[in-house]
Write a protein that holds these residues in place. Sequence first.
Motif, PDB file in Angstrom:
ATOM      1  N   LYS A   1      21.556 -11.023  10.734  1.00 54.44           N
ATOM      2  CA  LYS A   1      22.145 -10.266   9.614  1.00 54.44           C
ATOM      3  C   LYS A   1      23.464 -10.907   9.195  1.00 54.44           C
ATOM      4  CE  LYS A   1      20.360  -5.766  10.808  1.00 54.44           C
ATOM      5  NZ  LYS A   1      20.742  -4.964  11.970  1.00 54.44           N
ATOM      6  N   VAL A   2      24.158 -11.469  10.160  1.00 52.66           N
ATOM      7  CA  VAL A   2      25.386 -12.204   9.868  1.00 52.66           C
ATOM      8  C   VAL A   2      25.175 -13.632  10.343  1.00 52.66           C
ATOM      9  CG1 VAL A   2      27.848 -12.373  10.338  1.00 52.66           C
ATOM     10  CG2 VAL A   2      26.805 -10.131  10.107  1.00 52.66           C
ATOM     11  N   LYS A   3      25.456 -14.606   9.467  1.00 54.47           N
ATOM     12  CA  LYS A   3      25.175 -16.016   9.778  1.00 54.47           C
ATOM     13  C   LYS A   3      26.421 -16.734  10.319  1.00 54.47           C
ATOM     14  CE  LYS A   3      20.988 -16.146   7.629  1.00 54.47           C
ATOM     15  NZ  LYS A   3      20.803 -14.673   7.702  1.00 54.47           N
ATOM     16  N   PRO A   4      26.221 -17.799  11.127  1.00 52.56           N
ATOM     17  CA  PRO A   4      27.376 -18.610  11.544  1.00 52.56           C
ATOM     18  C   PRO A   4      28.151 -19.083  10.312  1.00 52.56           C
ATOM     19  CG  PRO A   4      25.410 -19.272  12.756  1.00 52.56           C
ATOM     20  CD  PRO A   4      24.960 -18.292  11.713  1.00 52.56           C
ATOM     21  N   GLY A   5      29.479 -19.039  10.415  1.00 54.75           N
ATOM     22  CA  GLY A   5      30.316 -19.475   9.293  1.00 54.75           C
ATOM     23  C   GLY A   5      30.591 -18.390   8.275  1.00 54.75           C
ATOM     24  N   GLU A   6      29.906 -17.258   8.390  1.00 58.02           N
ATOM     25  CA  GLU A   6      30.074 -16.192   7.399  1.00 58.02           C
ATOM     26  C   GLU A   6      31.382 -15.430   7.608  1.00 58.02           C
ATOM     27  OE1 GLU A   6      26.333 -14.078   6.730  1.00 58.02           O
ATOM     28  OE2 GLU A   6      27.502 -12.318   6.118  1.00 58.02           O
ATOM     29  N   LYS A   7      31.935 -14.932   6.486  1.00 52.94           N
ATOM     30  CA  LYS A   7      33.170 -14.153   6.546  1.00 52.94           C
ATOM     31  C   LYS A   7      32.843 -12.732   7.007  1.00 52.94           C
ATOM     32  CE  LYS A   7      37.283 -13.322   3.704  1.00 52.94           C
ATOM     33  NZ  LYS A   7      37.643 -11.952   3.987  1.00 52.94           N
ATOM     34  N   LEU A   8      33.654 -12.223   7.919  1.00 52.13           N
ATOM     35  CA  LEU A   8      33.469 -10.843   8.402  1.00 52.13           C
ATOM     36  C   LEU A   8      34.344  -9.902   7.566  1.00 52.13           C
ATOM     37  CD1 LEU A   8      33.534 -11.688  12.212  1.00 52.13           C
ATOM     38  CD2 LEU A   8      31.568 -10.784  10.945  1.00 52.13           C
ATOM     39  N   PRO A   9      33.997  -8.603   7.520  1.00 46.06           N
ATOM     40  CA  PRO A   9      34.838  -7.673   6.751  1.00 46.06           C
ATOM     41  C   PRO A   9      36.269  -7.662   7.281  1.00 46.06           C
ATOM     42  CG  PRO A   9      33.108  -6.491   7.974  1.00 46.06           C
ATOM     43  CD  PRO A   9      32.849  -7.940   8.138  1.00 46.06           C
ATOM     44  N   SER A  10      37.212  -7.274   6.448  1.00 50.61           N
ATOM     45  CA  SER A  10      38.603  -7.176   6.915  1.00 50.61           C
ATOM     46  C   SER A  10      38.697  -6.056   7.945  1.00 50.61           C
ATOM     47  CB  SER A  10      39.518  -6.868   5.732  1.00 50.61           C
ATOM     48  OG  SER A  10      39.279  -5.552   5.277  1.00 50.61           O
ATOM     49  N   ALA A  11      39.787  -6.065   8.705  1.00 49.53           N
ATOM     50  CA  ALA A  11      39.962  -5.026   9.729  1.00 49.53           C
ATOM     51  C   ALA A  11      39.922  -3.641   9.085  1.00 49.53           C
ATOM     52  CB  ALA A  11      41.274  -5.241  10.467  1.00 49.53           C
ATOM     53  N   ARG A  12      40.516  -3.525   7.914  1.00 49.56           N
ATOM     54  CA  ARG A  12      40.540  -2.237   7.216  1.00 49.56           C
ATOM     55  C   ARG A  12      39.129  -1.794   6.826  1.00 49.56           C
ATOM     56  NH1 ARG A  12      44.429   0.820   4.565  1.00 49.56           N
ATOM     57  NH2 ARG A  12      45.852  -0.466   5.770  1.00 49.56           N
ATOM     58  N   GLU A  13      38.340  -2.753   6.313  1.00 43.70           N
ATOM     59  CA  GLU A  13      36.956  -2.428   5.942  1.00 43.70           C
ATOM     60  C   GLU A  13      36.139  -2.018   7.170  1.00 43.70           C
ATOM     61  OE1 GLU A  13      36.714  -5.522   2.135  1.00 43.70           O
ATOM     62  OE2 GLU A  13      35.975  -6.139   4.092  1.00 43.70           O
ATOM     63  N   LEU A  14      36.393  -2.744   8.250  1.00 44.68           N
ATOM     64  CA  LEU A  14      35.695  -2.430   9.499  1.00 44.68           C
ATOM     65  C   LEU A  14      36.068  -1.009   9.969  1.00 44.68           C
ATOM     66  CD1 LEU A  14      33.837  -4.162  11.324  1.00 44.68           C
ATOM     67  CD2 LEU A  14      35.832  -4.593  12.773  1.00 44.68           C
ATOM     68  N   ALA A  15      37.362  -0.679   9.855  1.00 42.77           N
ATOM     69  CA  ALA A  15      37.839   0.645  10.257  1.00 42.77           C
ATOM     70  C   ALA A  15      37.136   1.736   9.448  1.00 42.77           C
ATOM     71  CB  ALA A  15      39.352   0.739  10.082  1.00 42.77           C
ATOM     72  N   LEU A  16      36.991   1.499   8.149  1.00 43.25           N
ATOM     73  CA  LEU A  16      36.341   2.498   7.293  1.00 43.25           C
ATOM     74  C   LEU A  16      34.858   2.587   7.588  1.00 43.25           C
ATOM     75  CD1 LEU A  16      38.188   1.854   3.915  1.00 43.25           C
ATOM     76  CD2 LEU A  16      38.332   3.898   5.337  1.00 43.25           C
ATOM     77  N   LYS A  17      34.231   1.430   7.818  1.00 47.57           N
ATOM     78  CA  LYS A  17      32.785   1.409   8.068  1.00 47.57           C
ATOM     79  C   LYS A  17      32.422   2.224   9.310  1.00 47.57           C
ATOM     80  CE  LYS A  17      28.919  -1.695   8.794  1.00 47.57           C
ATOM     81  NZ  LYS A  17      28.519  -3.047   9.208  1.00 47.57           N
ATOM     82  N   TYR A  18      33.204   2.078  10.358  1.00 46.38           N
ATOM     83  CA  TYR A  18      32.880   2.772  11.606  1.00 46.38           C
ATOM     84  C   TYR A  18      33.726   4.033  11.836  1.00 46.38           C
ATOM     85  CZ  TYR A  18      30.129  -1.338  12.849  1.00 46.38           C
ATOM     86  OH  TYR A  18      29.201  -2.336  12.858  1.00 46.38           O
ATOM     87  N   THR A  19      34.569   4.378  10.882  1.00 47.79           N
ATOM     88  CA  THR A  19      35.528   5.470  11.040  1.00 47.79           C
ATOM     89  C   THR A  19      36.307   5.321  12.348  1.00 47.79           C
ATOM     90  OG1 THR A  19      33.778   6.822  10.059  1.00 47.79           O
ATOM     91  CG2 THR A  19      35.799   7.956  10.623  1.00 47.79           C
ATOM     92  N   ILE A  20      36.970   4.190  12.457  1.00 46.66           N
ATOM     93  CA  ILE A  20      37.795   3.947  13.647  1.00 46.66           C
ATOM     94  C   ILE A  20      39.216   3.591  13.225  1.00 46.66           C
ATOM     95  CG2 ILE A  20      35.862   3.201  15.082  1.00 46.66           C
ATOM     96  CD1 ILE A  20      36.821   0.289  14.589  1.00 46.66           C
ATOM     97  N   ASN A  21      40.092   3.568  14.203  1.00 48.25           N
ATOM     98  CA  ASN A  21      41.486   3.243  13.957  1.00 48.25           C
ATOM     99  C   ASN A  21      41.626   1.781  13.499  1.00 48.25           C
ATOM    100  OD1 ASN A  21      44.166   2.152  14.982  1.00 48.25           O
ATOM    101  ND2 ASN A  21      44.431   4.342  15.185  1.00 48.25           N
ATOM    102  N   PRO A  22      42.427   1.517  12.453  1.00 50.37           N
ATOM    103  CA  PRO A  22      42.589   0.142  11.972  1.00 50.37           C
ATOM    104  C   PRO A  22      43.126  -0.826  13.038  1.00 50.37           C
ATOM    105  CG  PRO A  22      43.438   1.686  10.353  1.00 50.37           C
ATOM    106  CD  PRO A  22      43.104   2.495  11.574  1.00 50.37           C
ATOM    107  N   ASN A  23      43.973  -0.327  13.937  1.00 45.99           N
ATOM    108  CA  ASN A  23      44.472  -1.201  15.009  1.00 45.99           C
ATOM    109  C   ASN A  23      43.361  -1.566  15.986  1.00 45.99           C
ATOM    110  OD1 ASN A  23      47.222  -1.183  14.102  1.00 45.99           O
ATOM    111  ND2 ASN A  23      47.370   0.899  14.881  1.00 45.99           N
ATOM    112  N   THR A  24      42.454  -0.620  16.217  1.00 49.34           N
ATOM    113  CA  THR A  24      41.298  -0.890  17.074  1.00 49.34           C
ATOM    114  C   THR A  24      40.401  -1.924  16.401  1.00 49.34           C
ATOM    115  OG1 THR A  24      41.381   1.402  17.828  1.00 49.34           O
ATOM    116  CG2 THR A  24      39.385   0.178  18.337  1.00 49.34           C
ATOM    117  N   ALA A  25      40.248  -1.807  15.079  1.00 48.22           N
ATOM    118  CA  ALA A  25      39.435  -2.761  14.326  1.00 48.22           C
ATOM    119  C   ALA A  25      40.018  -4.170  14.464  1.00 48.22           C
ATOM    120  CB  ALA A  25      39.351  -2.352  12.865  1.00 48.22           C
TER     121      ALA A  25
END
Lengths: 116, 234
Positions: A25-49
Amino acid sequence: MKLETTVPIYLQVGEEIKKAIVTGKVKPGEKLPSARELALKYTINPNTAARVYQHLEQEGIAMTKRGMGTYVIENQDLTDQIRIGMAQELVSHFVGNMKELGFSEAEIVKLIEEER
Amino acid sequence: MLESRSVSKSFFGKTVLKDVDLILEPGKIYALLGPNGSGKTTWMKLAASLLKPTSGEILYKEEPVGLASRKEIAYLPTDPFFYSWMTVQDVGRYYADFFEDFQPEAFEKLLSKMELPTNLKVRTLSSGMTAKLKIAATLARNAKVYLLDEPFNGIDLLARNQIMESIISSLNPEVTLVLSSHLVEEIESVIDTSIFMKDGLVAEVCNTEDLRTREGLSLTQKYRQIMQNRANLG
């Protein structure tokens, strides 16, 4: 994804990202979501992201390009490496539990063969 | 930085907060956890400078909180504070008159993200919609500290997720967020540091990821441990 409340969240989200790499689903070299986006996606703390990415960097899976974000490293063997790493963890966890129940290695192997 | 130095508060001779020492840093989300009557709301009102401590002091940027700090510290009270004849849009204007740092565009954005129409009258809102409106009005301030007292009280699952997203989005390295709740499960995954309050005292302060890493405990389990132990000892 339902998070376990007794397991560190950065590890759980890290595992999810590794699974996404292994399943393509995610390929080598691919950009990952920003920490903030990750925090929103999983409803987690941005520092944890942010810690999720630090952890993936330490494991040699991701790298942060200054001012550009975090990327999966560009290594075609990466998928296999992660897959084997995850498998080893599962097996060692499983074998540990079985031994706790008093099974010998031979018995464990036999049970696995019967399971097929 | 927000600092509480041996803060105590009594009402008519009854002590509701006793020697509360805390240091709250920017860039973090804190939770004040404890049963009703443990002193969470009183501490927030003191930090918002709506009450004066009986002894001790709360410092913001090394100055005692007061009129000046109110410009940078936003407080979300539990009780509704809008007039029933107002529309959602009026609430924005009302807030803009009160607070220099109120950002009307941010207010509109928050409302649309939480799917709250601006033409509705306050009196017609459900409790979940009222809660969303309160949150939107508070987070639309460009404050440095947000004190949110029970932001998830009486809110359904979907509204809760929307509010949670708004809270997560408003954190940045300069902002300190403090949430109070007696429903620990709901905020488990978003808290950096938990402050457990019991009978007006700070019973324990802990980093939630450390708690999971070192003790293999969830916040809920830790909460039970602290509240029950203390009850048995008392």
